[in-house]
Design a protein around this motif. Structure first.
Motif, PDB file in Angstrom:
ATOM      1  N   THR A 149       0.829  -1.202   0.000  1.00  0.00           N
ATOM      2  CA  THR A 149       0.000   0.000   0.000  1.00  0.00           C
ATOM      3  C   THR A 149       0.864   1.251   0.000  1.00  0.00           C
ATOM      4  OG1 THR A 149      -1.822  -1.104   1.127  1.00  0.00           O
ATOM      5  CG2 THR A 149      -1.774   1.300   1.238  1.00  0.00           C
ATOM      6  N   LEU A 150       0.545   2.161  -0.917  1.00  0.00           N
ATOM      7  CA  LEU A 150       1.230   3.433  -1.014  1.00  0.00           C
ATOM      8  C   LEU A 150       0.342   4.499  -0.374  1.00  0.00           C
ATOM      9  CD1 LEU A 150       2.369   1.556  -3.273  1.00  0.00           C
ATOM     10  CD2 LEU A 150       2.734   3.632  -4.637  1.00  0.00           C
ATOM     11  N   SER A 151       0.959   5.339   0.419  1.00  0.00           N
ATOM     12  CA  SER A 151       0.209   6.355   1.138  1.00  0.00           C
ATOM     13  C   SER A 151       0.225   7.680   0.393  1.00  0.00           C
ATOM     14  CB  SER A 151       0.810   6.542   2.530  1.00  0.00           C
ATOM     15  OG  SER A 151       0.254   7.654   3.188  1.00  0.00           O
ATOM     16  N   CYS A 152      -0.905   8.400   0.466  1.00  0.00           N
ATOM     17  CA  CYS A 152      -1.005   9.737  -0.092  1.00  0.00           C
ATOM     18  C   CYS A 152      -1.893  10.574   0.823  1.00  0.00           C
ATOM     19  CB  CYS A 152      -1.586   9.704  -1.503  1.00  0.00           C
ATOM     20  SG  CYS A 152      -1.759  11.344  -2.231  1.00  0.00           S
ATOM     21  N   GLU A 153      -1.344  11.662   1.333  1.00  0.00           N
ATOM     22  CA  GLU A 153      -2.072  12.548   2.234  1.00  0.00           C
ATOM     23  C   GLU A 153      -1.933  13.994   1.748  1.00  0.00           C
ATOM     24  OE1 GLU A 153      -3.540  11.603   5.285  1.00  0.00           O
ATOM     25  OE2 GLU A 153      -3.106   9.494   4.923  1.00  0.00           O
ATOM     26  N   GLN A 154      -3.041  14.742   1.804  1.00  0.00           N
ATOM     27  CA  GLN A 154      -2.983  16.151   1.417  1.00  0.00           C
ATOM     28  C   GLN A 154      -3.676  17.017   2.461  1.00  0.00           C
ATOM     29  OE1 GLN A 154      -5.821  18.097   0.188  1.00  0.00           O
ATOM     30  NE2 GLN A 154      -7.339  16.517  -0.244  1.00  0.00           N
TER      31      GLN A 154
END
Lengths: 109, 119
Positions: free
Chosen positions: B20-25
């Motif tokens: 799983t690759l994480s992406c947060e904004q």
């Protein structure tokens, strides 16, 4: 989605002005023209966006003729650090934002 | 500072493993996107989401899955069904214009990417 056509690659020299033209013959009334810059192993960075005529910011200028069927990204007095891939995006396809292959700009000393 | 954060920067996957690759904004953007980039190629859209708890397939969704439980987060899972996962993965976010007469003036803000390799 307006199909875009831009040169695969371009070479220029430091200190020159570089113009990259993008063709988008079937641009729609609600479409804006957006350009991104991408350095190796980094995400693309928004450069400039326009709808008609001319737009200028601290990085580049964007020229759009009255028929809007093409646009030209102009980079003034380029340096080696401007070596990158430049993407022209116009419109969406079924709400999808699609990138083409872009133009590989290589600045020579 | 507002921005979009991807982690990890490098990831290795063993055969048969899901990762799983994480992406947060923290830009308060409604829309988020996942792209895949192979060497010397342009970006290809995997999945996108315009609102929490909703997402759509892009052009190359097979072998990938996503979730959008929070506005700030859009993780991408590369499943074992993805037979050629080695690539550079980019997450982006934008304001979603929407509306009855939808203009296409999104400006995408990208993370710094995750390089996924197969062991």
């Amino acid at each position: 989605l307006a199909k875009t056509t831009q040169p695969i690659s371009m070479d220029s020299y430091e200190g020159q002005e570089v113009n990259i033209t993008c063709s988008h013959n079937n641009i729609a009334t609600n479409d804006y023209i957006t350009w991104y810059q991408q350095f190796p192993s980094q995400g693309p960075r928004f450069i400039i966006q326009g709808y008609k005529t001319k737009v200028t910011n601290e990085v580049a200028s964007l020229f759009i003729p009255a028929d809007r069927k093409s646009s030209t990204l102009s980079l003034p007095r380029v340096s080696l650090s401007d070596t990158a891939v430049y993407y022209c995006l116009v419109g969406v396809r079924d709400d999808k934002i699609i990138f083409g292959k872009g133009t590989r700009l290589h600045i020579l000393p | 500072d507002g921005g979009i954060t991807q982690s990890p920067k490098y990831l290795f996957r063993k055969e048969g493993q899901n990762v799983t690759l994480s992406c947060e904004q923290n830009l308060n953007h409604d829309a988020m996107y996942w792209y895949r980039q192979d060497p010397g190629q342009g970006l290809r859209l995997i999945y996108y989401s315009q609102i929490v708890n909703d997402f759509q397939k892009g052009d190359i969704a097979e072998g990938y899955s996503v979730s959008r439980e929070k506005k700030e987060s859009f993780p991408l899972t590369v499943t074992s069904a993805q037979k050629n996962p080695t690539a550079f993965y980019l997450c982006a976010s934008s304001i979603y214009p929407g509306g009855a007469f939808r203009v296409t003036n999104e400006k995408l803000f990208f993370g710094s990417g995750t390089q996924l390799s197969v062991l």
